[in-house]
Structure formats: structure tokens, C-alpha cells
Write a protein that holds these residues in place. Structure first.
Motif, PDB file in Angstrom:
ATOM      1  N   UNK A   1      36.511 -50.292  10.052  1.00  0.00           N
ATOM      2  CA  UNK A   1      36.677 -48.839   9.964  1.00  0.00           C
ATOM      3  C   UNK A   1      35.564 -48.194   9.141  1.00  0.00           C
ATOM      4  N   UNK A   2      35.260 -48.818   8.001  1.00  0.00           N
ATOM      5  CA  UNK A   2      34.204 -48.304   7.133  1.00  0.00           C
ATOM      6  C   UNK A   2      32.852 -48.365   7.827  1.00  0.00           C
ATOM      7  N   UNK A   3      32.632 -49.465   8.556  1.00  0.00           N
ATOM      8  CA  UNK A   3      31.367 -49.621   9.267  1.00  0.00           C
ATOM      9  C   UNK A   3      31.221 -48.574  10.363  1.00  0.00           C
ATOM     10  N   UNK A   4      32.332 -48.318  11.060  1.00  0.00           N
ATOM     11  CA  UNK A   4      32.309 -47.320  12.126  1.00  0.00           C
ATOM     12  C   UNK A   4      32.026 -45.927  11.571  1.00  0.00           C
ATOM     13  N   UNK A   5      32.646 -45.626  10.433  1.00  0.00           N
ATOM     14  CA  UNK A   5      32.420 -44.323   9.798  1.00  0.00           C
ATOM     15  C   UNK A   5      30.964 -44.179   9.382  1.00  0.00           C
ATOM     16  N   UNK A   6      30.397 -45.248   8.841  1.00  0.00           N
ATOM     17  CA  UNK A   6      29.005 -45.229   8.416  1.00  0.00           C
ATOM     18  C   UNK A   6      28.068 -45.003   9.606  1.00  0.00           C
ATOM     19  N   UNK A   7      28.374 -45.654  10.723  1.00  0.00           N
ATOM     20  CA  UNK A   7      27.555 -45.499  11.932  1.00  0.00           C
ATOM     21  C   UNK A   7      27.620 -44.066  12.458  1.00  0.00           C
ATOM     22  N   UNK A   8      28.831 -43.489  12.418  1.00  0.00           N
ATOM     23  CA  UNK A   8      28.988 -42.095  12.853  1.00  0.00           C
ATOM     24  C   UNK A   8      28.190 -41.164  11.944  1.00  0.00           C
ATOM     25  N   UNK A   9      28.257 -41.405  10.638  1.00  0.00           N
ATOM     26  CA  UNK A   9      27.517 -40.588   9.678  1.00  0.00           C
ATOM     27  C   UNK A   9      26.019 -40.664   9.930  1.00  0.00           C
ATOM     28  N   UNK A  10      25.511 -41.877  10.134  1.00  0.00           N
ATOM     29  CA  UNK A  10      24.085 -42.071  10.398  1.00  0.00           C
ATOM     30  C   UNK A  10      23.679 -41.369  11.688  1.00  0.00           C
ATOM     31  N   UNK A  11      24.531 -41.464  12.704  1.00  0.00           N
ATOM     32  CA  UNK A  11      24.233 -40.834  13.990  1.00  0.00           C
ATOM     33  C   UNK A  11      24.171 -39.313  13.847  1.00  0.00           C
ATOM     34  N   UNK A  12      25.106 -38.754  13.060  1.00  0.00           N
ATOM     35  CA  UNK A  12      25.115 -37.303  12.844  1.00  0.00           C
ATOM     36  C   UNK A  12      23.862 -36.860  12.092  1.00  0.00           C
ATOM     37  N   UNK A  13      23.478 -37.628  11.082  1.00  0.00           N
ATOM     38  CA  UNK A  13      22.277 -37.301  10.312  1.00  0.00           C
ATOM     39  C   UNK A  13      21.041 -37.335  11.203  1.00  0.00           C
ATOM     40  N   UNK A  14      20.937 -38.357  12.032  1.00  0.00           N
ATOM     41  CA  UNK A  14      19.794 -38.480  12.935  1.00  0.00           C
ATOM     42  C   UNK A  14      19.762 -37.321  13.932  1.00  0.00           C
ATOM     43  N   UNK A  15      20.946 -36.964  14.458  1.00  0.00           N
ATOM     44  CA  UNK A  15      21.024 -35.862  15.420  1.00  0.00           C
ATOM     45  C   UNK A  15      20.618 -34.540  14.777  1.00  0.00           C
ATOM     46  N   UNK A  16      21.096 -34.320  13.536  1.00  0.00           N
ATOM     47  CA  UNK A  16      20.735 -33.088  12.831  1.00  0.00           C
ATOM     48  C   UNK A  16      19.242 -33.046  12.517  1.00  0.00           C
ATOM     49  N   UNK A  17      18.700 -34.197  12.129  1.00  0.00           N
ATOM     50  CA  UNK A  17      17.273 -34.273  11.830  1.00  0.00           C
ATOM     51  C   UNK A  17      16.443 -33.994  13.083  1.00  0.00           C
ATOM     52  N   UNK A  18      16.875 -34.571  14.202  1.00  0.00           N
ATOM     53  CA  UNK A  18      16.167 -34.345  15.461  1.00  0.00           C
ATOM     54  C   UNK A  18      16.242 -32.878  15.878  1.00  0.00           C
ATOM     55  N   UNK A  19      17.427 -32.289  15.710  1.00  0.00           N
ATOM     56  CA  UNK A  19      17.597 -30.875  16.048  1.00  0.00           C
ATOM     57  C   UNK A  19      16.730 -29.992  15.160  1.00  0.00           C
TER      58      UNK A  19
END
Length: 329
Positions: A1-19
Motif C-alpha cells: 500500500x505504501x509503495x503504491x501511494x509512493x508511485x502515485x505521488x511520483x507520477x503526479x509530481x512528474x505529470x505536474x512537472x511536465x505540464x
């Protein structure tokens, strides 16, 4: 669960950075006004910093010049002028969207102090305009500079179509929450929020959406049940009456004007012109001259062709000429 949350967080950060990168590269948002030129003021919420010579390039050159007093003037003092002219108002008076020497108070300064083709100081035109001000803030600023500079011989006020809305936002405390230097409301979060709201492309869009929401709420202010909706100028009647009182108390002549273009008038232009005539107040009627100019040159635009908006310098000249003519009457 913690790993999944971390992956989601990283994905959101990358998406925001790309945007953010994409927005900066291809769709930059230019907001009106150089925010770093303003500071917090306990009375009005926001005011211009003093001793500014600010140049900022966006899709146009933003220029703001203030003196040591904090007024939009090149003169540091008005002691050598025989008469004082205070020009109060919002961005149309300050000169937003224009070079510092194109705003109507500067143009008026040149008109009034021209003697045989040379500048002869007779009328000290003090530009008290501050972008985003409503009538109540303009009254406070006017009173402050009467004490700081001296009693004016003329008080000029250019009423704008958003003044009533700005007054409601001021009453609600919104104007005391601007992200400007020195604002105690935000505490330690001020600098990070300034970066997000003024420098970050995503943050700028969030701030713009919130500002539009607040403005829409203020604009949709409804009159009491059974009463018809009245023009902006009529809503500013308490401000006009206070201006009359200030002018009378200081033995000054009050001259008002309406900044809105004739094609988008809500009845304010005619109402203000009639009110001025009935109350012995001067009226700077620049609209007929602008209409005649555009009739002669149909392709002549009034508005600046950039994100700063507001009127072009030729319109500012016409406004200045109308105030000068009203002063001579």
C-alpha cells in the motif's frame, strides 16, 4: 500500500512537472501588473512601492515609475508648483498597460505646464492611481496624500466600470489578502505562495481562476428585493459625495470622468454627466472626441494589443485634454 501511494505521488509530481514545462514553453500566461512593484498597506490593502523604476518584459514592456512619496510621478517633490492637481483612480489612472509617460495624468502635466513650447512648472499633477483600487481605497489614498503633500486645488477622479465590484471585495477583506510584499496575513507562507501565484504557470492559472470566481461573486451582487439594478456610477454615489465633501473642505474643484467606452456603457456615462451638472462638479467628457477620431479613422483601435489591456496612448491624450478643458471652465 505504501509503495503504491509512493508511485502515485511520483507520477503526479512528474505529470505536474511536465505540464509546467509545457505551459512555460508553449502557453505562458501573462497577468496584468508587475506584482513586485506593490506592497501591503494596512488601510488600503495594497499600494505602490516608492522609488520605483520597474521594467518587466512579458508580451509587452511593463513600466512603473514612482517617486519617493510613492506616487506615479517622475518629480520627487511638488513644492515648486503654484497649484496642486490630485488625480485619483485605479489602473486607468495609474497607467497600466502603458509606458510611464503615456498615462493621462502625465499627458495632463505636459498640457498644463506648456508655456510657449517649454515646460514651466505651474500645476503639479500628482498621480495617485493604483491598479485594482475601488472608490473607497481611492478616497483613503487621497486623504493620505492631502496630509503628505498638501491641499490640492483640483481633485480629478476617473470612475471605472469595476469600481463597485472592487469596493465590495475591499469590504469583504479580499484586498487585504493580496500576495504582495509585507502582507502579514500569509505569515511564513508568503514567499512560497508568491512564487506559486506569480511565477509558476499552473499556480498562475489557479490564482486567476480563484480571482475570477471572487470577481463574479462580487459582480453578481443583487440589489434589495424590488429595486432595479442600477449602473456602476450610481452604485458609487457615496464615493462621489465623499469626494465632494473632501473637495469642499479643501477649497478644491472636483472634476470627474467615466473610463468606460461608449459602446459598453451601462448608463453610467449619462448618469455621471447629469450628476456632475446638477451638483456643480466638473465633468471630463472625452468620449465624443474619441468617437470623432474613430469615425475619421475606422481602423483606429482604443485598446492596447497585449495582455496589459487598457487604452492606447492616443486615448490617454484625449482624456488628458478633456480634464484640461474642464479645468479651464
Amino acid at each position: 500500500m505504501l509503495k503504491k501511494t509512493a508511485l502515485v505521488f511520483v507520477a503526479v509530481v512528474i505529470a505536474l512537472a511536465a505540464a509546467e514545462i509545457a505551459l512555460r514553453a508553449w502557453f505562458p500566461l501573462y497577468l496584468t501588473g508587475a506584482v513586485d512593484s506593490y506592497r501591503y498597506d494596512a488601510e488600503t490593502g495594497i499600494t505602490l512601492k516608492s522609488d520605483l523604476n520597474s521594467l518587466k518584459m512579458t508580451d509587452y514592456l511593463q513600466e512603473i515609475v514612482t517617486n519617493r512619496l510613492g506616487t506615479v510621478n517622475y518629480q520627487q517633490s511638488f513644492d515648486h508648483y503654484a497649484r496642486l492637481v490630485f488625480a485619483a483612480g485605479d489602473s486607468y489612472t495609474q497607467g497600466s498597460g502603458l509606458p510611464a509617460d503615456a498615462a493621462y495624468p502625465f499627458q495632463l502635466d505636459l498640457l498644463l505646464n506648456n508655456e510657449h513650447g517649454h515646460y514651466q512648472p505651474a500645476y503639479g499633477v500628482v498621480n495617485l492611481g493604483v491598479a485594482s483600487y475601488g472608490g473607497r481605497q481611492s478616497l483613503l489614498r487621497l486623504q493620505h496624500f492631502i496630509h503628505a503633500v498638501g491641499r490640492p486645488d483640483y481633485i480629478l477622479y476617473l470612475v471605472s466600470s469595476n469600481d463597485a465590484m472592487d469596493d465590495r471585495l475591499f469590504e469583504q477583506g479580499y484586498r487585504h489578502r493580496h500576495l504582495v510584499d509585507g502582507n502579514p496575513y500569509w505569515g511564513v507562507w508568503l514567499k512560497p505562495l508568491q512564487w506559486l501565484g506569480h511565477e509558476c504557470e499552473i499556480g498562475k492559472r489557479v490564482r486567476l481562476a480563484w480571482t475570477m470566481f471572487k470577481r463574479r461573486a462580487a459582480t453578481n451582487h443583487k440589489p434589495a428585493t424590488g429595486k432595479p439594478r442600477i449602473s456602476v456610477a450610481e452604485q458609487e454615489l457615496p464615493v462621489l459625495r465623499q469626494l465632494q465633501q473632501i473637495a469642499t473642505h479643501n477649497h478644491a474643484r472636483l472634476i470627474i470622468g467615466w473610463s468606460g467606452p461608449p459602446m459598453h456603457d451601462d448608463g453610467s456615462y449619462g448618469w455621471m454627466k447629469q450628476w456632475a451638472a446638477e451638483n456643480g462638479t466638473g465633468f471630463a467628457d472625452w468620449q465624443p472626441a474619441v468617437a470623432a477620431d474613430q469615425q475619421a479613422m475606422p481602423s483606429l483601435a482604443m485598446a492596447n494589443p497585449h495582455s496589459g489591456g487598457h487604452y492606447r496612448s492616443w486615448v490617454q491624450r484625449r482624456i488628458a485634454m478633456a480634464y484640461a478643458e474642464a479645468m479651464r471652465r
